[in-house]
Enzyme design. Structure first.
Site, PDB file in Angstrom:
ATOM      1  N   GLU A 100     -35.371  13.093 -48.011  1.00 65.01           N
ATOM      2  CA  GLU A 100     -36.743  13.591 -47.449  1.00 65.01           C
ATOM      3  C   GLU A 100     -37.322  12.426 -46.498  1.00 65.01           C
ATOM      4  O   GLU A 100     -37.855  12.611 -45.697  1.00 65.01           O
ATOM      5  CB  GLU A 100     -37.880  13.795 -48.495  1.00 65.01           C
ATOM      6  CG  GLU A 100     -37.917  15.031 -49.334  1.00 65.01           C
ATOM      7  CD  GLU A 100     -38.707  15.176 -50.515  1.00 65.01           C
ATOM      8  OE1 GLU A 100     -39.595  14.228 -50.626  1.00 65.01           O
ATOM      9  OE2 GLU A 100     -38.396  16.113 -51.510  1.00 65.01           O
ATOM     10  N   THR A 151     -42.109  24.152 -49.258  1.00 71.29           N
ATOM     11  CA  THR A 151     -40.758  24.493 -49.040  1.00 71.29           C
ATOM     12  C   THR A 151     -40.195  24.421 -50.623  1.00 71.29           C
ATOM     13  O   THR A 151     -39.375  25.348 -51.504  1.00 71.29           O
ATOM     14  CB  THR A 151     -39.570  23.917 -48.502  1.00 71.29           C
ATOM     15  OG1 THR A 151     -40.076  23.839 -47.116  1.00 71.29           O
ATOM     16  CG2 THR A 151     -38.337  24.147 -48.657  1.00 71.29           C
ATOM     17  N   ARG A 167     -38.436  28.066 -41.588  1.00 65.26           N
ATOM     18  CA  ARG A 167     -38.209  26.817 -42.273  1.00 65.26           C
ATOM     19  C   ARG A 167     -38.489  26.835 -43.711  1.00 65.26           C
ATOM     20  O   ARG A 167     -37.632  26.296 -44.420  1.00 65.26           O
ATOM     21  CB  ARG A 167     -38.707  25.676 -41.621  1.00 65.26           C
ATOM     22  CG  ARG A 167     -38.007  24.263 -41.629  1.00 65.26           C
ATOM     23  CD  ARG A 167     -38.188  23.684 -42.894  1.00 65.26           C
ATOM     24  NE  ARG A 167     -37.521  22.348 -43.255  1.00 65.26           N
ATOM     25  CZ  ARG A 167     -37.518  21.738 -44.343  1.00 65.26           C
ATOM     26  NH1 ARG A 167     -38.091  22.265 -45.493  1.00 65.26           N
ATOM     27  NH2 ARG A 167     -36.891  20.491 -44.513  1.00 65.26           N
ATOM     28  N   ARG A 184     -28.078  22.643 -44.509  1.00 63.26           N
ATOM     29  CA  ARG A 184     -28.736  21.402 -44.165  1.00 63.26           C
ATOM     30  C   ARG A 184     -28.765  21.282 -42.345  1.00 63.26           C
ATOM     31  O   ARG A 184     -29.777  20.698 -41.779  1.00 63.26           O
ATOM     32  CB  ARG A 184     -28.164  20.048 -44.565  1.00 63.26           C
ATOM     33  CG  ARG A 184     -28.457  19.707 -45.852  1.00 63.26           C
ATOM     34  CD  ARG A 184     -27.584  18.574 -46.550  1.00 63.26           C
ATOM     35  NE  ARG A 184     -27.812  18.533 -48.113  1.00 63.26           N
ATOM     36  CZ  ARG A 184     -26.643  18.586 -48.650  1.00 63.26           C
ATOM     37  NH1 ARG A 184     -25.556  19.049 -48.085  1.00 63.26           N
ATOM     38  NH2 ARG A 184     -27.062  18.394 -50.087  1.00 63.26           N
ATOM     39  N   GLU A 238     -38.888  27.215 -53.526  1.00 63.82           N
ATOM     40  CA  GLU A 238     -37.710  26.918 -54.478  1.00 63.82           C
ATOM     41  C   GLU A 238     -38.038  27.229 -55.891  1.00 63.82           C
ATOM     42  O   GLU A 238     -37.260  27.751 -56.716  1.00 63.82           O
ATOM     43  CB  GLU A 238     -37.164  25.761 -54.146  1.00 63.82           C
ATOM     44  CG  GLU A 238     -36.578  25.467 -52.943  1.00 63.82           C
ATOM     45  CD  GLU A 238     -36.113  24.117 -52.522  1.00 63.82           C
ATOM     46  OE1 GLU A 238     -35.380  23.521 -53.165  1.00 63.82           O
ATOM     47  OE2 GLU A 238     -36.035  23.662 -51.500  1.00 63.82           O
ATOM     48  N   ASN A 276     -34.827  15.263 -53.701  1.00 60.90           N
ATOM     49  CA  ASN A 276     -34.040  14.052 -53.085  1.00 60.90           C
ATOM     50  C   ASN A 276     -34.973  13.357 -52.212  1.00 60.90           C
ATOM     51  O   ASN A 276     -35.130  13.405 -51.001  1.00 60.90           O
ATOM     52  CB  ASN A 276     -32.758  14.358 -52.459  1.00 60.90           C
ATOM     53  CG  ASN A 276     -31.744  13.174 -52.174  1.00 60.90           C
ATOM     54  OD1 ASN A 276     -32.132  12.336 -51.855  1.00 60.90           O
ATOM     55  ND2 ASN A 276     -30.669  13.771 -52.155  1.00 60.90           N
ATOM     56  N   LYS A 328     -28.307  26.044 -55.288  1.00 63.56           N
ATOM     57  CA  LYS A 328     -28.292  24.937 -56.104  1.00 63.56           C
ATOM     58  C   LYS A 328     -28.252  25.599 -57.509  1.00 63.56           C
ATOM     59  O   LYS A 328     -27.573  25.173 -58.530  1.00 63.56           O
ATOM     60  CB  LYS A 328     -29.662  23.948 -56.298  1.00 63.56           C
ATOM     61  CG  LYS A 328     -29.849  23.129 -54.888  1.00 63.56           C
ATOM     62  CD  LYS A 328     -31.073  22.332 -55.017  1.00 63.56           C
ATOM     63  CE  LYS A 328     -30.956  21.341 -53.936  1.00 63.56           C
ATOM     64  NZ  LYS A 328     -31.994  20.311 -53.931  1.00 63.56           N
TER      65      LYS A 328
END
Length: 259
Positions: free
Chosen positions: A196, A243, A155, A16, A247, A192, A166
């Site tokens: 966001e 992103t 990013r 983060r 993932e 989440n 995760k």
């Protein structure tokens, strides 16, 4: 975060913090780009005659940059994803033996073509100060574009580290989701909405701060170089969704590396 220490790389707090720092780079990159004209010549395929090359001037400049950086080991780093992965050159420096953190197929997950397309077609027209070309600035425009593209790419592809962290934190749940090919379930597990929303709010604050002349901070017309809402919208419409795509693509294949 130390890429020689896997436990620091898969720490969600460290991830983060890294993502927050990347926001600064992206915001400043867009502010830098905003001083130039739209410069469509930079993006037009074969606009300029370049020996043994087919593509836009931006593509050519980006390729030259990546080939040079590949010779100093940039793309050996696990957090770098090239736009021209098949055209990199051998490093002049001796290799770095980074510990294995990501799955063996991680390099195959590359959304840079999508990044370049939305950057050129959606972002550049909105941040450019005027339409048309400025012939004396075409090189500067391509350099600015490359810096922004590389920052945005880093990013977005950092999602691989988020996904791995995760997965490691709840293997049983993810194994069930992966075996069921439950894309919606995987997306729900990595989403989440509150986080966001905080990202978007933070980006607006950064855009207002970084893109405004400090002497006009309290003016009724602060004249921000790039509308902060535009930067937040970029994240909402493109960076965050891409992103998540990285993932999800990463997690769907994660069992390939399990015994």
């Amino acid at each position: 975060m130390d890429f020689m220490k896997p436990e620091t790389v898969l720490n969600l707090d460290n991830i983060r913090q890294a993502l927050v720092r990347m926001e600064d780079t992206i915001v400043f990159g867009l502010i830098e780009r905003s001083q130039f004209y739209l410069s469509p010549s930079v993006y037009e395929v074969d606009k300029f005659s370049i020996p043994d090359f087919h593509g836009s001037f931006l593509d050519w400049a980006l390729l030259q940059m990546e080939q040079t950086h590949s010779q100093i080991r940039r793309y050996e780093a696990p957090d770098e994803t090239p736009f021209f992965p098949t055209k990199l050159l051998k490093s002049i420096l001796p290799p770095i033996n980074y510990p294995k953190v990501l799955a063996s197929y991680s390099d195959e997950i590359n959304v840079n073509d999508e990044i370049k397309e939305f950057y050129i077609n959606q972002i550049v027209p909105q941040v450019s100060c005027h339409s048309g070309d400025q012939q004396e600035n075409l090189g500067s425009v391509s350099t600015s574009d490359i810096e922004s593209l590389q920052a945005i790419s880093r990013r977005i592809h950092f999602g691989k580290f988020v996904a791995e962290a995760k997965y490691q934190s709840n293997k049983e749940m993810y194994k069930k989701l992966i075996l069921a090919k439950d894309v919606a379930g995987i997306e729900a597990s990595i989403t989440n909405s509150a986080v966001e929303q905080k990202i978007l709010e933070r980006l607006i604050e950064k855009g207002e701060s970084y893109g405004t002349d400090p002497s006009m901070k309290f003016s009724q017309n602060p004249q921000s170089k790039v509308k902060p809402e535009l930067i937040a919208q970029l994240y909402k419409d493109w960076i965050i969704p891409l992103t998540k795509k990285v993932e999800i693509d990463y997690l769907l294949r994660r069992l390939e590396d399990e015994d």
